[in-house]
Design an enzyme around this catalytic site. Structure first.
Site, PDB file in Angstrom:
ATOM      1  N   LYS A 110      31.545  44.327  46.705  1.00  0.00           N
ATOM      2  CA  LYS A 110      31.692  44.381  44.969  1.00  0.00           C
ATOM      3  C   LYS A 110      29.848  45.650  44.884  1.00  0.00           C
ATOM      4  O   LYS A 110      30.310  45.753  43.819  1.00  0.00           O
ATOM      5  CB  LYS A 110      32.118  43.713  43.984  1.00  0.00           C
ATOM      6  CG  LYS A 110      33.804  43.345  44.758  1.00  0.00           C
ATOM      7  CD  LYS A 110      35.031  42.546  44.032  1.00  0.00           C
ATOM      8  CE  LYS A 110      36.423  42.673  44.581  1.00  0.00           C
ATOM      9  NZ  LYS A 110      36.560  42.017  44.796  1.00  0.00           N
TER      10      LYS A 110
HETATM   11  C1  PLP Z   1      37.283  42.136  46.251  1.00  0.00           C
HETATM   12  C2  PLP Z   1      37.834  41.637  46.987  1.00  0.00           C
HETATM   13  C3  PLP Z   1      38.813  42.497  48.300  1.00  0.00           C
HETATM   14  C4  PLP Z   1      39.180  43.090  47.830  1.00  0.00           C
HETATM   15  O1  PLP Z   1      38.682  44.727  47.906  1.00  0.00           O
HETATM   16  P1  PLP Z   1      40.044  45.365  46.702  1.00  0.00           P
HETATM   17  O2  PLP Z   1      38.959  46.269  46.397  1.00  0.00           O
HETATM   18  O3  PLP Z   1      40.143  44.262  45.778  1.00  0.00           O
HETATM   19  O4  PLP Z   1      41.216  45.927  47.546  1.00  0.00           O
HETATM   20  C5  PLP Z   1      38.418  41.779  49.533  1.00  0.00           C
HETATM   21  N1  PLP Z   1      37.460  40.817  50.381  1.00  0.00           N
HETATM   22  C6  PLP Z   1      36.807  40.444  49.480  1.00  0.00           C
HETATM   23  C7  PLP Z   1      35.354  39.579  49.758  1.00  0.00           C
HETATM   24  C8  PLP Z   1      36.745  40.386  47.827  1.00  0.00           C
HETATM   25  O5  PLP Z   1      35.762  40.202  47.128  1.00  0.00           O
END
Ligand code: PLP
Length: 461
Positions: A110
């Site tokens: 993120k």
């Molecule tokens: C947020 C997240 C996901 C999922 O991503 P999306 O964009 O919501 O599909 C997968 N793995 C981790 C470690 C995350 O923080």
């Protein structure tokens, strides 16, 4: 390039307005009115580009209202905070490519989007002489990445609610050790749902929202998706540096944000075979792709908590395209979902879906086994989210293709699960060790909306 809503209720707006709007004002999600095509020759000419150079090539195609020098500087600053010179390096292990998206400050993918979004917000707010008070609820990853994206930024303050004692220790420290004046951590004596409900209530109060310039950083912001499109190109270029192999991606999915970015890359002309959508026990999207069954279940807690989601907010963006860009069909689908708890699809629609996507759901036991088997074979440590994607890739993607697995978190961020699988804890990175000595700041409160509102009002910018 203008931005439109999946619900068809707004007149087209510019990139900067789309960033500031977040959720479309008609309740839909914002999308570009077209996808700029990238030719094979252009792609080839990008092979030697650094990550920020490539990011500029792709992002600038969607941004007409920020001068190139400024956009370059925003991008460079966003990716200079990453600890690896390649930003998202790719390694090859046991015939799979692992695209490491966890070299940002909070060790999860993120950061790739939220470092950029934080800088964008600051830039646009300064230009417009406006202020923004971000408020959000988190079960861990989004909140810490958002806090690090906007800490110390002018014109912005951020309030993140998390359930007291219910995040991992590392996640809590990544949030509460940020003591910049514009960062406010609120630990609620309650559950994540309590946090979420209070945030929803504040956003639902339109007068309050307007008066205090409330903003969100959740995964519905188009700029987040856009930033993530870049690493699909980056990974494709690295995987095809030596030979022209077919390329498939495996993506552990929660909100359909990360995988939607892959879909956008494909629409732009990136030669991708399949996007493999990997889920944990919260498998509504897998049921959809494999069985045309998009019916709501209840959320269960798993070893990959950032994917514990039933209603994937970005899915609406995909539905808009699947439904021939017809907002009426999107609205009908969501009415059906509200009334009957499901959305129905025609056979023709399912054929289109399966041209781009395949899917598998990987349960807790299989995830733990995948972490162990991969470690035994390669000595490489997977975090539980990444392991879900890796297991699905090994089961479903052809071994003679380049199988690129998105590694969404550093294993140390979910060390309890890794230990459950392997019997030992993953090595702790320096940046995590340092967290333990740092001063922290956090307001602990009951799940009482009036207290939260009071605190918010007395701390806004
Ligand atoms: C947020 C997240 C996901 C999922 O991503 P999306 O964009 O919501 O599909 C997968 N793995 C981790 C470690 C995350 O923080």
């Amino acid at each position: 390039m203008r931005y439109i809503s999946t619900r068809g209720g707004i007149s087209p707006i510019s990139f900067k307005d789309a960033v500031m709007m977040g959720l479309a004002s008609d309740g839909g999600l914002l999308l570009p009115d077209s996808y700029p095509a990238v030719t094979r020759d252009q792609l080839e000419s990008w092979r030697k580009f650094s990550y920020p150079e490539l990011a500029f090539e792709i992002i600038s195609r969607y941004v007409e209202d920020i001068p190139a020098v400024d956009l370059k500087s925003l991008i460079n600053r966003s990716y200079s905070t990453f600890s690896h010179p390649d930003v998202t390096p790719m390694v090859k292990q046991d015939g799979l490519y692992i695209l490491e998206l966890f070299h940002g400050v909070t060790l999860a993918f993120k950061d790739v989007a939220l470092q950029f979004l934080g800088n964008l917000f600051e830039y646009i707010l300064a230009e417009r002489n406006q202020k923004l008070n971000i408020i959000g609820a988190t079960s861990g990853d989004t909140g810490s990445a958002a806090i690090h994206g906007v800490r110390g930024k002018k014109g912005i303050s951020i309030f993140i609610l998390h359930p007291h004692g219910k995040t991992s220790e590392v996640q809590a420290l990544q949030m509460t050790s940020v003591t910049d004046d514009n960062v406010h951590n609120i630990a609620i004596r309650g559950t994540f749902d309590d946090c979420q409900d209070m945030v929803k209530e504040l956003f639902g109060d339109l007068e309050f929202k307007e008066k205090y310039s409330l903003g969100a950083v959740n995964s519905i912001n188009w700029a987040r998706v856009l930033a993530q499109v870049v690493y699909y190109f980056y990974a494709w270029l690295r995987a095809t540096d030596e030979s022209d192999v077919p390329v498939n991606f495996a993506v552990p999915t929660g909100n359909f944000g990360d995988i939607f970015a892959g879909y956008v890359a494909k629409r732009m002309g990136l030669p991708v075979g399949k996007l493999l959508l990997a889920t944990n026990e919260n498998n509504i999207l897998t049921r959809f792709i494999n069985n045309a069954d998009y019916s709501l279940g209840t959320v269960v807690s798993t070893a990959s908590p950032s994917m514990d989601i039933q209603i994937a907010s970005n899915f609406e963006r995909y539905l808009f395209h699947l439904f021939d860009e017809n907002p009426e069909r999107v609205k009908t689908a969501f009415t059906e979902l509200k009334e009957k708890g499901r959305i129905s699809f025609s056979q023709e629609e399912m054929l289109i879906v399966r041209e781009d996507f395949c899917s598998a759901s990987v349960n807790h036991g299989a995830t733990l086994l995948a972490i162990r088997k991969f470690f035994d074979d390669t000595a490489y440590l997977l975090d539980p989210h990444t392991a879900v994607g890796v297991k699905a890739a090994l089961d479903l993607l052809p071994p003679d293709s380049a199988r690129i697995c998105l590694a969404t978190a550093h294993p140390a961020k979910f060390s309890e699960t890794v230990e459950q699988s392997l019997g030992f804890q993953p090595p702790v990175p320096e940046s995590v060790k340092e967290l333990y000595g740092k001063p922290t700041r956090c307001e602990v409160m009951d799940a009482d909306i009036s207290k939260v509102r009071e605190f918010f009002i007395s701390h806004i910018v």
